[in-house]
Enzyme design. Structure first.
Site, mmCIF file in Angstrom:
data_model
loop_
_atom_site.group_PDB
_atom_site.id
_atom_site.type_symbol
_atom_site.label_atom_id
_atom_site.label_comp_id
_atom_site.label_asym_id
_atom_site.label_seq_id
_atom_site.Cartn_x
_atom_site.Cartn_y
_atom_site.Cartn_z
ATOM 1 N N GLU A 1 0.888 -1.169 0.000
ATOM 2 C CA GLU A 1 0.000 0.000 0.000
ATOM 3 C C GLU A 1 0.912 1.201 0.000
ATOM 4 O O GLU A 1 1.715 1.350 0.927
ATOM 5 C CB GLU A 1 -0.781 0.038 1.308
ATOM 6 N N CYS B 1 -2.107 8.685 3.706
ATOM 7 C CA CYS B 1 -1.939 8.338 2.295
ATOM 8 C C CYS B 1 -3.138 8.860 1.515
ATOM 9 O O CYS B 1 -3.033 9.192 0.345
ATOM 10 C CB CYS B 1 -1.895 6.830 2.077
#
Ligand SMILES: Cc1cc2nc3c(=O)[nH]c(=O)nc-3n(C[C@H](O)[C@H](O)[C@H](O)COP(=O)(O)OP(=O)(O)OC[C@H]3O[C@@H](n4cnc5c(N)ncnc54)[C@H](O)[C@@H]3O)c2cc1C
Length: 1002
Positions: free
Chosen positions: A757, A791
């Site tokens: 990720e 993120c």
């Protein structure tokens, strides 16, 4: 005030009021006679097109958005889109019915035009007609666009309370403008009906959220300090001019804040002996009774008679949503309307008994509530009823005929239609909702009996139970998975708990843990808080190379037995860990704040996410992967599909979610049957250390889970090349993920999976149908919450030409209101970035963009020490000006002219994590998952805070490999599949086949 989120049943069991047998008959009389009158256009409209139908929804969507869309092109698109999505087949039958019900010329004209399908009209005609229609609906609920017009229109009513409505202020300028509007209204009202007494004079109603840009409990000190003099000035003016002023009630989490301000104003000695100051009490809140006691005491202390407007409450669905989202321990409001109605009558009785100190104003359009109150009161003096403009007019005509001495005031919103759309939608919902009395009274199919029953008698029959379709927040995900518990910072007692934990915080000493042994032969580092560089949060020893070797050896030999354990054994460890974290909630909050520099809200959200990961993966594992699956196939053969752990997983997590991401990776790998070597991020090993301790205490064997804090450069060759490696779960930067991929490709032996990720260049696009105020709020939260260190955080907002100036001006104004600094202060919006290097990188980037000649708007940096980067807005001309992902509170804004073009450019960036759209065009919402290549798409909301199992999180392209964390496919990536085929004929024959029953039917 007690009972904030009291147990609904227990609370109602202790509640009662006097009932009078005449109430039902009176209510019946009012309903039957109201039904004989010709209903208003809007009630007929909402009855003809109920909100439960597509047509009713279309009507609501049009009212919410059409008037504020500035350009014809989008307005046409919006109209076509709304009408196309709606089935108008039955319009021909419905319109004559609507015409019959209302005598309005306008309706007759519209219905003639609309006899055909709306889509057969030309764009211009359709737009004109619908805009006129929408303004017509707005005029039904809004008295005038200016106070003078409103005063003119209200001359037919005896009493009016004017509300200078608007949205909650976002900027200082807006709050000042609303304040001036209220003052002008008071001056304008001074001239009306000067000879009458206070109760017969007009009044104003004030929304505190309009008078301050940060009207929230988080900014309590500042709001009280700045808003009190403003309210005091308005009240003083009303006092001088002989007008009354009532403070409206808003969301439940602002109640305490509003009381603090009202109390300060009420204590102004100038108002002693005056009867003109008032407040609204919402009976749907469990604190309503307590609030009346509070007002009574306040009236005694300040020697005033306070006005109490008893309402049921206008934000019911918002309250339910907030409590569910935050995982609170209950609702501040009731879950059945009959419970609210019951509380309303109990509060009414209480108010009637306190008439010497409180002046009751019963704001309701419900015939039963009115009749019940009339019979509770020995006389109708010294009290009044109130209704909203556009609602209950006919009903109150009948009420007045029945009770001639009853006085009724009209609450009249004033302001430009465009600004009142949220108010308008609340009214449409209120009139159109099936549960609402206003909706039912125009529906001849609803038997009168259903509307006149005493709410307590009805509630008692159901044992005062909460509504079964509105589970408590903890039960939101059903019986299989408990929702993580959340704390409510608007609740003093809960907030104080956390403040105490922060005070009592003790530094943490962390060590590598290998086979259960805490190792202290490596280098020892001191962890300091990003916002208090001198304060020591703890220490951590780095793992040595031989520790990593030992951890691998131990994990490899322990994994086989762990994988053979039944799934429920492994899942139980996750469940226990989640429960243990909930038990020590306050300590976790303090640790997350101290080590990672999180604000209190962010720390709570992070802990909840970690808990949710444990429970979600435990539930997934148990419900989907516990048992072998028998696959269909030919006779004489058994084909059995099973899933198994892959071996030893290496889990590498980042510092921005040091608890949630760390724990999510580790528990997924564990429950899938792997052993784990867990490497925390360099800046945040202490939280991770505690997580590992918690998992060991919850039953994960010490040789299955090892904790290896170390410098990144140590790990590559050691971890990725070990022959027992079963896979890697990695969250971090795209460049590091690529490096891991390279190392894995170069290793000898098995090819192992990498679940990565990584970052994103996340964008949000507004079109001209966007609601600017909501968009500004969502942009602020997405870009600057958690100091932009998510993120998912927003890096680029794209705004159409025609909105650009308005939007950016409001955004800058709203940014000005952000408080940057010490995250331990509850009022801090933007805390520090993680360390000095991050700060230096972000600051250098901002300077570079300035040097390129781009317009940069940045807030002043806080004076206190710490790694603070002030929120910054950079105006770019083209997406090519974007550099790599800037992991901090830096937002870019881009002006665009072509919607499709801007989507293509965003896709061209190559990242694919999160994306936001602010639009009311359904077609654009529906096609997004094809149009934009990202993992998480959000419409008309912020783009951060994905919830486990609800918004599984993870991207594509440069943003990650998938599968999504907290999603249905995550666990499978940690497992390997096996199929065993057994030829059962070899052992004799297929007994099942030979035993089939000859008599079986199809
Ligand atoms: C003069 C005036 C001023 C007002 N000022 C305010 C204010 O300051 N703040 C504010 O919040 N509202 C305010 N309102 C709005 C008011 O809350 C609504 O108009 C009112 O709730 C409608 O109640 P009713 O008795 O007319 O209708 P009813 O149809 O009898 O009641 C509808 C109400 O029941 C409640 N309800 C609906 N479903 C449920 C459920 N499942 N469980 C629990 N309760 C439910 C909701 O409160 C809903 O509004 C004001 C209204 C008036 C008339």
């Amino acid at each position: 005030m007690k009972n904030y989120r009291a147990d609904e049943t227990r609370y109602l069991e202790g509640l009662t009021y006097h009932k009078n047998q005449k109430v039902e008959a009176d209510a019946r009389h009012i309903i039957e006679n109201t039904r004989k009158k010709t209903p208003s256009f809007v009630s007929s409209l909402l009855h003809t097109f109920p909100l439960s139908t597509q047509q009713g929804k279309a009507l609501m969507y049009l009212s919410e958005a059409l008037l504020r869309i500035p350009d014809n092109e989008t307005a046409n698109l919006f109209l076509k889109d709304t009408f196309q999505a709606t089935d108008w087949e039955d319009l021909k039958h419905k319109l004559p019915d609507l015409k019959r019900k209302t005598s309005l010329f306008a309706v007759k004209t519209f219905s003639q035009v609309l006899q055909r399908s709306p889509l057969s009209l030309t764009d211009t005609a359709l737009q004109k007609i619908v805009k006129i229609g929408t303004k017509f609906v707005a005029r039904n609920f809004i008295l005038g666009e200016t106070i003078d017009k409103a005063i003119q229109r209200s001359s037919r009513w005896k009493n009016t309370s004017y509300d200078m409505l608007g949205e909650a202020a976002l900027t200082e300028g807006e709050a000042e403008a609303y304040f001036q509007r209220y003052k002008q209204a008071i001056f304008a009202l001074e001239k009306t009906q000067s000879s009458l007494n206070l109760q017969e004079r007009p009044g104003i109603s004030v929304k505190l959220s309009a008078l301050h840009p940060r009207y929230t409990y988080l900014h309590r000190d500042r709001v009280v300090q700045e808003l009190t003099p403003r309210l005091d000035e308005l009240v003083s003016l009303c006092h001088q001019k002989g007008l009354s002023l009532t403070v409206d009630a808003e969301e439940a989490d602002t109640l305490d804040l509003s009381l603090e301000i009202i109390e300060k104003v009420a204590r102004n000695p100038a108002f002693k002996g005056w009867d003109g100051l008032g407040l609204a009490v919402q009976a749907y809140q469990k604190r309503a009774q307590g609030l009346i006691d509070w007002a009574h005491n306040m009236a005694l202390v300040t020697h005033q008679r306070l006005q109490i407007r008893l309402v049921k409450g206008a934000y019911w669905d918002t309250e339910i949503k907030r409590a569910q989202e935050l995982g609170l321990d209950g609702y501040p409001v009731f879950t059945r309307k009959m419970h609210t109605d019951m509380n309303y009558l109990a509060c009414a009785e209480k108010l009637l008994g306190l008439r010497t100190t409180l002046y009751p104003m019963f704001a309701t359009h419900n015939a039963h509530s009115i009749a019940a109150i009339v019979h509770m009161a020995d006389d109708l003096k010294d009290l009044e009823f109130q209704r909203l403009h556009g609602m209950g007019e006919l009903l109150y005509e009948v009420v007045k005929e029945k009770y001639p001495t009853l006085s009724c005031r009209v609450y009249a919103p004033v302001g430009p239609h465009k600004e009142l759309l949220p108010y308008l939608v609340r009214r449409i919902l209120e009139n159109g909702a099936n549960s609402s009395f206003m909706n039912k009274i125009v529906d001849d199919n609803t038997p009168v009996e259903d509307l006149i029953k005493d709410p307590q008698s009805r509630a008692r029959k159901l044992n005062y139970r909460p509504h079964p379709k509105i589970p408590l927040p903890k039960d939101l995900y059903g019986s299989g998975r408990k929702n993580a518990y959340g704390l409510d910072l608007s609740d003093d007692s809960q907030r104080l708990r956390l403040e105490k934990a922060l005070k009592n915080f003790h530094p943490v000493e962390a060590f590598p843990i290998v086979q259960g042994k805490r190792l202290s032969d490596g280098e020892k580092i001191t962890i300091r808080s990003p916002f208090q560089p001198m304060s020591r949060v703890g220490t951590c020893f780095w793992a040595q190379k031989e520790h990593i070797h030992a951890a691998f050896e131990s994990a490899t030999s322990a994994q086989t037995a762990w994988a053979k354990d039944p799934m429920h054994v492994r899942a139980a460890c996750l469940q226990k860990a989640a429960d243990d974290i909930e038990e020590k909630y306050d300590e976790w909050v303090a640790l997350c704040m101290k080590e990672a520099g999180k604000t209190m809200g962010d720390a709570i959200a992070e802990i909840r996410e970690a808990i949710d990961f444990c429970r979600y993966y435990a539930h997934e594992a148990l419900s989907k992967f516990s048992d072998p699956r028998r696959l269909p196939g030919p006779a004489g053969e058994d084909n059995i599909y099973t899933l198994h752990g892959r071996g030893v997983f290496v889990c590498i997590s980042p510092w921005n979610f040091p608890m949630a991401i760390f724990m999510g990776q580790v528990v997924a790998a564990l429950v899938a049957g792997n052993a784990v070597l867990a490497k925390p991020a360099g800046p945040t090993p202490l939280i991770a250390y505690r997580v590992v301790e918690t998992l060991h205490q919850a039953g994960v064997p010490q040789d299955v889970l090892h904790f290896i804090p170390c410098q990144p450069q140590d790990i590559g060759p050691l971890l990725f090349h070990h022959p027992s490696l079963g896979g890697v779960a990695f969250t971090g930067s795209t460049s590091t993920a690529k490096e891991v991929t390279r190392q894995l490709a170069e290793r000898e032996g098995a090819i192992v999976p990498l679940i990565a990720e990584t970052g994103g260049q996340n964008a949000m696009v507004l079109d001209t149908s966007a609601h600017i105020e909501l968009a500004v709020k969502d942009v602020l939260a997405s870009a600057f919450q958690s100091a932009g260190q998510r993120c998912s955080a927003l890096r680029l907002v794209c705004v159409p030409d025609s909105l650009y100036e308005v939007f950016t001006e409001r955004l800058r104004g709203a940014m000005d209101q952000l408080q940057v600094g010490d995250p331990c202060q509850i009022s801090t919006d933007v805390g520090p970035v993680i360390h000095a290097a991050a700060k230096a990188g972000l600051s250098a980037y901002v300077e570079k963009m300035k040097n390129k000649g781009l317009a940069v708007y940045t807030l002043p940096a806080p004076s206190e020490e710490g790694t603070f980067v002030p929120p910054t807005l950079i105006e770019i001309d083209h997406m090519k000006q974007l550099e790599g992902e800037m992991f901090g509170p830096i937002l870019h804004v881009l002006r665009y002219s072509n919607y499709q073009d801007v989507l293509d450019q965003i896709n061209g960036l190559g990242f694919g994590l999160t994306f936001g759209l602010q639009s009311r065009i359904q077609k654009r919402m529906n096609s997004l998952s094809n149009d934009i290549h990202v993992g998480n798409i959000y419409v008309n909301r912020n783009i951060v805070g994905a919830v486990v199992g609800v918004q599984p999180f993870g991207g594509q392209g440069l943003s990650g490999t998938g599968p999504k964390a907290g999603g249905p496919y995550y666990l499978t990536r940690f497992m390997t599949e096996r199929v065993t085929s057994i030829n059962i004929l070899a052992q004799g024959g297929d007994v099942a086949l030979l035993s089939i029953n000859d008599e079986d039917r199809d």
